[in-house]
Design a protein around this motif. Structure first.
Motif, mmCIF file in Angstrom:
data_model
loop_
_atom_site.group_PDB
_atom_site.id
_atom_site.type_symbol
_atom_site.label_atom_id
_atom_site.label_comp_id
_atom_site.label_asym_id
_atom_site.label_seq_id
_atom_site.Cartn_x
_atom_site.Cartn_y
_atom_site.Cartn_z
ATOM 1 N N LEU A 1 0.861 -1.182 0.000
ATOM 2 C CA LEU A 1 0.000 0.000 0.000
ATOM 3 C C LEU A 1 0.904 1.241 0.000
ATOM 4 N N VAL A 2 1.344 1.631 -1.204
ATOM 5 C CA VAL A 2 2.289 2.752 -1.318
ATOM 6 C C VAL A 2 1.604 4.056 -1.737
ATOM 7 N N ASP A 3 0.437 3.950 -2.388
ATOM 8 C CA ASP A 3 -0.244 5.158 -2.874
ATOM 9 C C ASP A 3 -1.073 5.799 -1.766
ATOM 10 N N GLU A 4 -1.211 7.121 -1.853
ATOM 11 C CA GLU A 4 -2.057 7.814 -0.882
ATOM 12 C C GLU A 4 -3.512 7.415 -1.051
ATOM 13 N N ARG A 5 -3.913 7.110 -2.283
ATOM 14 C CA ARG A 5 -5.288 6.669 -2.544
ATOM 15 C C ARG A 5 -5.210 5.357 -3.324
ATOM 16 N N PHE A 6 -5.743 4.288 -2.719
ATOM 17 C CA PHE A 6 -5.662 2.948 -3.297
ATOM 18 C C PHE A 6 -7.093 2.440 -3.478
ATOM 19 N N THR A 7 -7.538 2.289 -4.725
ATOM 20 C CA THR A 7 -8.921 1.893 -4.992
ATOM 21 C C THR A 7 -9.001 0.413 -5.352
ATOM 22 N N ILE A 8 -10.167 -0.183 -5.020
ATOM 23 C CA ILE A 8 -10.386 -1.620 -5.237
ATOM 24 C C ILE A 8 -11.722 -1.809 -5.939
ATOM 25 N N GLY A 9 -11.738 -2.625 -6.991
ATOM 26 C CA GLY A 9 -12.988 -2.905 -7.703
ATOM 27 C C GLY A 9 -12.739 -3.689 -8.982
ATOM 28 N N GLN A 10 -13.851 -3.965 -9.747
ATOM 29 C CA GLN A 10 -13.734 -4.723 -10.987
ATOM 30 C C GLN A 10 -13.249 -3.868 -12.153
ATOM 31 N N ASP A 11 -13.472 -2.579 -12.081
ATOM 32 C CA ASP A 11 -13.080 -1.695 -13.181
ATOM 33 C C ASP A 11 -11.555 -1.674 -13.326
ATOM 34 N N SER A 12 -11.081 -1.670 -14.562
ATOM 35 C CA SER A 12 -9.648 -1.725 -14.844
ATOM 36 C C SER A 12 -8.903 -0.486 -14.374
ATOM 37 N N ARG A 13 -9.619 0.580 -14.051
ATOM 38 C CA ARG A 13 -8.968 1.798 -13.593
ATOM 39 C C ARG A 13 -8.617 1.774 -12.102
ATOM 40 N N ASN A 14 -8.997 0.718 -11.399
ATOM 41 C CA ASN A 14 -8.692 0.618 -9.969
ATOM 42 C C ASN A 14 -7.229 0.248 -9.748
ATOM 43 N N SER A 15 -6.738 0.616 -8.561
ATOM 44 C CA SER A 15 -5.371 0.223 -8.182
ATOM 45 C C SER A 15 -5.275 -1.286 -8.043
ATOM 46 N N LEU A 16 -6.312 -1.894 -7.490
ATOM 47 C CA LEU A 16 -6.388 -3.348 -7.373
ATOM 48 C C LEU A 16 -7.652 -3.810 -8.075
ATOM 49 N N VAL A 17 -7.462 -4.552 -9.173
ATOM 50 C CA VAL A 17 -8.605 -5.048 -9.957
ATOM 51 C C VAL A 17 -8.945 -6.452 -9.492
ATOM 52 N N LEU A 18 -10.192 -6.630 -9.024
ATOM 53 C CA LEU A 18 -10.670 -7.930 -8.573
ATOM 54 C C LEU A 18 -11.843 -8.344 -9.462
ATOM 55 N N VAL A 19 -11.613 -9.336 -10.301
ATOM 56 C CA VAL A 19 -12.679 -9.832 -11.178
ATOM 57 C C VAL A 19 -13.453 -10.899 -10.410
ATOM 58 N N ASP A 20 -14.509 -10.437 -9.762
ATOM 59 C CA ASP A 20 -15.314 -11.327 -8.932
ATOM 60 C C ASP A 20 -16.744 -10.788 -8.922
ATOM 61 N N PRO A 21 -17.747 -11.641 -9.099
ATOM 62 C CA PRO A 21 -19.142 -11.161 -9.156
ATOM 63 C C PRO A 21 -19.582 -10.395 -7.914
#
Length: 285
Positions: free
Chosen positions: A16-36
């Motif tokens: 976790l190095v970024d000041e803002r770390f986003t999580i979601g299915q969208d490819s623009r997230n810092s962490l992309v989780l492909v899960d329903p």
């Protein structure tokens, strides 16, 4: 600095190095989780003056920290368990884990065959093994998968888990999916063989029946005195009396004692008879 670990090992750990770390299915997230169960923009983690805060951004599956559902700006700490939808994550502070590992038992993996032969790796916390440069134990052997297996140390117990590798994991020449490792175990992944080095276990020595038994002189003092007294008493005893006491039949069969003196008048009469007999013999002769 915290690090995100995946409970199912679907991905390598992420810092976790970024000041803002986003999580979601969208490819623009810092962490992309492909899960329903994960929303397009499910949650975000913000870093503020060295502290981390989790905020759910209106997801349907919800965001949970240690099984407690949270909404906005929930402070995160090392060892917190995050659940976003059905995905479980663990926050780890590697520096803290390393300090704990150094305080406890020390475990190593030594390469005994293959690339980096002779090199020794110190195991602490969770460490992945494979060809990927993101693995803590990185080898270029083409027979290895990118993320071949994972070693993790918890409460001074070292375990290994195969991460669905193509060529599998062998422990002591047996193919396994997971295993608890002991010092002296040998692992083989591709053409790389590792030796497990860990704390020695203490085994109580078994009793040797043939071993010489030593006793303190003070423990022998009383028995020796008792034996000496017994021998002394026996040396003064009359052996005949001892035999007689031991055989009551012998004692009962002893004849009665004869009288010690004869009747005096009877003795005088006998002497007179003897004299007369002798005188008659002389006359006749």
């Amino acid at each position: 600095m915290l690090k995100i670990h995946f409970s199912d090992n679907r991905q390598a750990p992420i810092w976790l190095v970024d000041e803002r770390f986003t999580i979601g299915q969208d490819s623009r997230n810092s962490l992309v989780l492909v899960d329903p169960s994960i929303g397009s923009f499910h949650a975000e983690i913000r870093q503020d003056h060295g502290f981390y805060y989790l905020t759910d951004v209106g997801s349907l599956g919800g965001s949970f920290v240690n099984d407690e559902r949270i909404n906005t700006r929930f402070q995160l700490r090392a060892d917190d368990r995050l659940r976003l939808g059905s995905v479980e994550l663990l926050l780890v502070d590697p520096a803290r884990s390393k300090a704990k590992a150094e305080q406890g038992a020390r475990w190593y993996l030594q390469v005994i065959q293959g690339e980096h032969e002779g090199k020794k790796f110190h195991i602490n916390g969770s460490m992945t093994f494979g060809r990927s440069v993101k693995c803590e134990l990185c080898f270029s052997d083409q027979q290895l998968s990118r993320r071949h297996c994972e070693f993790y140390l918890k409460d001074n117990v070292l375990e290994v888990k195969d991460l669905a590798s193509a060529n599998g994991l062998q422990v002591n020449q047996q193919k396994v999916a997971t295993a608890v490792l002991q010092p002296g175990d040998q692992l083989k992944m591709g053409s790389v063989s590792l030796l497990v080095i860990g704390p020695k276990s203490t085994v109580a020595p078994s009793a040797d029946e043939d071993a010489t038994l030593f006793m303190r002189a003070v423990d022998l003092l009383k028995p020796l005195k008792a034996v000496a007294m017994s021998r002394s008493a026996n040396s003064h005893a009359n052996p005949l009396r001892t035999v007689a006491q031991a055989n009551p039949l012998h004692t009962a069969a002893k004849p009665a004692r004869a009288p010690s003196r004869l009747n005096k008048p009877l003795l005088a009469l006998v002497l007179v008879v003897i004299v007369l007999v002798a005188a008659a013999a002389v006359v006749v002769g």
